[in-house]
Design a protein around this motif. Structure first.
Motif, PDB file in Angstrom:
ATOM      1  N   THR A 158       0.965  -0.730  -0.253  1.00 56.43           N
ATOM      2  CA  THR A 158       0.091   0.217  -0.018  1.00 56.43           C
ATOM      3  C   THR A 158       0.270   1.015   0.218  1.00 56.43           C
ATOM      4  N   PRO A 159       0.160   2.382  -0.167  1.00 60.73           N
ATOM      5  CA  PRO A 159       1.159   3.765  -0.218  1.00 60.73           C
ATOM      6  C   PRO A 159       1.816   3.754   1.223  1.00 60.73           C
ATOM      7  N   ALA A 160       1.501   3.090   2.597  1.00 68.22           N
ATOM      8  CA  ALA A 160       1.601   3.170   3.375  1.00 68.22           C
ATOM      9  C   ALA A 160       3.344   1.847   3.502  1.00 68.22           C
ATOM     10  N   GLY A 161       3.403   1.398   3.120  1.00 70.82           N
ATOM     11  CA  GLY A 161       3.803   0.527   3.431  1.00 70.82           C
ATOM     12  C   GLY A 161       3.662  -0.727   3.554  1.00 70.82           C
ATOM     13  N   ARG A 162       2.117  -0.968   4.371  1.00 72.21           N
ATOM     14  CA  ARG A 162       2.158  -2.548   4.289  1.00 72.21           C
ATOM     15  C   ARG A 162       1.950  -3.652   3.125  1.00 72.21           C
ATOM     16  N   ILE A 163       1.767  -4.459   3.482  1.00 71.99           N
ATOM     17  CA  ILE A 163       2.015  -6.025   2.163  1.00 71.99           C
ATOM     18  C   ILE A 163       0.276  -5.844   2.437  1.00 71.99           C
ATOM     19  N   ASP A 164      -0.059  -6.581   0.701  1.00 75.08           N
ATOM     20  CA  ASP A 164      -1.420  -5.797   0.520  1.00 75.08           C
ATOM     21  C   ASP A 164      -1.720  -7.357   0.588  1.00 75.08           C
ATOM     22  N   ARG A 165      -2.691  -7.072   1.352  1.00 75.74           N
ATOM     23  CA  ARG A 165      -3.156  -8.509   1.523  1.00 75.74           C
ATOM     24  C   ARG A 165      -3.537  -9.428   0.408  1.00 75.74           C
ATOM     25  N   ASP A 166      -4.417  -8.887  -0.648  1.00 77.25           N
ATOM     26  CA  ASP A 166      -4.973  -9.576  -1.696  1.00 77.25           C
ATOM     27  C   ASP A 166      -3.548 -10.166  -2.423  1.00 77.25           C
ATOM     28  N   SER A 167      -2.284  -9.556  -2.376  1.00 73.02           N
ATOM     29  CA  SER A 167      -0.789  -9.889  -3.030  1.00 73.02           C
ATOM     30  C   SER A 167      -0.968 -11.784  -2.039  1.00 73.02           C
ATOM     31  N   ALA A 168      -0.516 -10.864  -0.758  1.00 74.25           N
ATOM     32  CA  ALA A 168      -0.123 -11.532   0.389  1.00 74.25           C
ATOM     33  C   ALA A 168      -0.603 -13.461  -0.221  1.00 74.25           C
ATOM     34  N   ASP A 169      -1.899 -13.181  -0.053  1.00 72.22           N
ATOM     35  CA  ASP A 169      -3.108 -14.104   0.189  1.00 72.22           C
ATOM     36  C   ASP A 169      -2.442 -15.117  -1.654  1.00 72.22           C
ATOM     37  N   GLU A 170      -2.266 -14.650  -3.017  1.00 68.98           N
ATOM     38  CA  GLU A 170      -1.541 -15.308  -3.634  1.00 68.98           C
ATOM     39  C   GLU A 170      -0.669 -15.912  -3.560  1.00 68.98           C
ATOM     40  N   VAL A 171       0.644 -15.682  -3.221  1.00 62.53           N
ATOM     41  CA  VAL A 171       1.789 -15.309  -2.804  1.00 62.53           C
ATOM     42  C   VAL A 171       2.157 -17.018  -2.126  1.00 62.53           C
ATOM     43  N   PHE A 172       0.608 -16.506  -0.974  1.00 60.64           N
ATOM     44  CA  PHE A 172       0.469 -18.001   0.218  1.00 60.64           C
ATOM     45  C   PHE A 172      -0.066 -19.133  -0.848  1.00 60.64           C
ATOM     46  N   ALA A 173      -0.731 -19.274  -1.185  1.00 60.57           N
ATOM     47  CA  ALA A 173      -1.596 -20.281  -2.294  1.00 60.57           C
ATOM     48  C   ALA A 173      -0.146 -20.965  -2.527  1.00 60.57           C
ATOM     49  N   ARG A 174       0.917 -20.059  -3.740  1.00 60.45           N
ATOM     50  CA  ARG A 174       1.824 -20.817  -3.900  1.00 60.45           C
ATOM     51  C   ARG A 174       2.329 -21.602  -3.436  1.00 60.45           C
ATOM     52  N   TYR A 175       3.177 -21.052  -1.610  1.00 57.09           N
ATOM     53  CA  TYR A 175       4.330 -21.882  -1.027  1.00 57.09           C
ATOM     54  C   TYR A 175       3.662 -22.620   0.095  1.00 57.09           C
ATOM     55  N   GLN A 176       1.402 -22.631  -0.304  1.00 61.03           N
ATOM     56  CA  GLN A 176       0.980 -23.951   0.401  1.00 61.03           C
ATOM     57  C   GLN A 176       1.269 -25.021  -0.037  1.00 61.03           C
ATOM     58  N   ALA A 177       0.776 -24.715  -1.692  1.00 59.52           N
ATOM     59  CA  ALA A 177       1.242 -25.676  -2.655  1.00 59.52           C
ATOM     60  C   ALA A 177       2.577 -26.379  -2.577  1.00 59.52           C
ATOM     61  N   GLU A 178       2.790 -26.072  -2.687  1.00 60.10           N
ATOM     62  CA  GLU A 178       4.351 -26.744  -2.368  1.00 60.10           C
ATOM     63  C   GLU A 178       4.513 -27.298  -1.673  1.00 60.10           C
ATOM     64  N   THR A 179       3.645 -26.503   0.035  1.00 65.88           N
ATOM     65  CA  THR A 179       4.373 -27.532   0.879  1.00 65.88           C
ATOM     66  C   THR A 179       3.681 -29.001   0.987  1.00 65.88           C
ATOM     67  N   GLU A 180       2.468 -28.891   0.725  1.00 61.55           N
ATOM     68  CA  GLU A 180       1.197 -29.892   0.209  1.00 61.55           C
ATOM     69  C   GLU A 180       2.045 -31.453  -0.360  1.00 61.55           C
ATOM     70  N   ALA A 181       2.826 -30.433  -1.951  1.00 59.91           N
ATOM     71  CA  ALA A 181       3.686 -31.646  -2.452  1.00 59.91           C
ATOM     72  C   ALA A 181       4.863 -32.000  -2.189  1.00 59.91           C
ATOM     73  N   ALA A 182       5.613 -31.243  -1.344  1.00 58.57           N
ATOM     74  CA  ALA A 182       6.705 -31.718  -0.415  1.00 58.57           C
ATOM     75  C   ALA A 182       6.934 -31.585   1.220  1.00 58.57           C
ATOM     76  N   PRO A 183       6.070 -32.260   1.557  1.00 57.77           N
ATOM     77  CA  PRO A 183       5.323 -32.054   3.364  1.00 57.77           C
ATOM     78  C   PRO A 183       6.569 -32.829   4.323  1.00 57.77           C
ATOM     79  N   GLN A 184       7.326 -32.910   3.909  1.00 63.42           N
ATOM     80  CA  GLN A 184       8.947 -33.278   4.993  1.00 63.42           C
ATOM     81  C   GLN A 184      10.439 -32.478   4.297  1.00 63.42           C
ATOM     82  N   ASP A 185      10.170 -31.874   3.615  1.00 68.25           N
ATOM     83  CA  ASP A 185      11.256 -30.615   3.297  1.00 68.25           C
ATOM     84  C   ASP A 185      11.084 -29.304   4.381  1.00 68.25           C
ATOM     85  N   TRP A 186      12.240 -29.012   4.843  1.00 68.04           N
ATOM     86  CA  TRP A 186      11.789 -28.187   6.002  1.00 68.04           C
ATOM     87  C   TRP A 186      11.994 -25.985   5.077  1.00 68.04           C
ATOM     88  N   ARG A 187      12.395 -26.869   4.350  1.00 68.39           N
ATOM     89  CA  ARG A 187      12.613 -25.431   2.912  1.00 68.39           C
ATOM     90  C   ARG A 187      10.861 -25.053   2.665  1.00 68.39           C
TER      91      ARG A 187
END
Length: 150
Positions: free
Chosen positions: A85-114
């Protein structure tokens, strides 16, 4: 760096508080009357709980930092691709998009600490601190080889 200074300053203040509370508890116990002994024991328990909590929090921060350094050396840290946002806070929709990608990555490799580390960062960016902490704890446990298999 500023957050480390703040953390250690607050930890030092807590240690002083624990010492003062502990000495007051000891004084109450030494009084010898049943009521003051009971209060003294209760007062001693609080600093013990506080020391345990401070120790666990410090261990968590140190271990998470170790994982971050290791992941950075591998070139695996998540890139900051979030809109702000103009105030420098993370845009919620943007965070949700990135979150979905990392959630899928974790579901695909549940034993990978990375993947759990990156998911923890995504949870944090999405302002879900309790889940971020649990995901980071899982990453730490997997890295140490102590995670419970599910």
């Amino acid at each position: 760096m500023r957050s480390k200074i703040t953390y250690f300053l607050l930890a030092a203040v807590l240690v002083v508080y624990f010492f003062l509370a502990g000495t007051r508890g000891w004084i109450l116990i030494r009084d010898g009357r049943p009521v003051t002994v009971a209060f003294g024991i209760a007062v001693l328990v609080l600093p013990l709980i506080g020391i345990w909590f401070l120790w666990r929090t410090t261990q968590f921060a140190v271990r998470a930092g170790q994982l971050a350094r290791e992941l950075e050396a591998e070139g695996g840290l998540p890139e900051d691709e979030l809109r702000r946002t103009p105030a420098g806070r993370i845009d919620r929709d943007s965070a949700d998009e990135v979150f979905a990608r990392y959630q899928a990555e974790t579901e695909a490799a549940p034993q990978d600490w990375r993947s759990w580390f990156r998911l923890a960062v995504a949870y944090h960016d999405a302002r879900d601190t309790p889940r971020a902490r649990r995901a980071m704890q899982r990453a730490i446990a997997l890295h140490r080889g102590t995670a419970v298999r599910r």
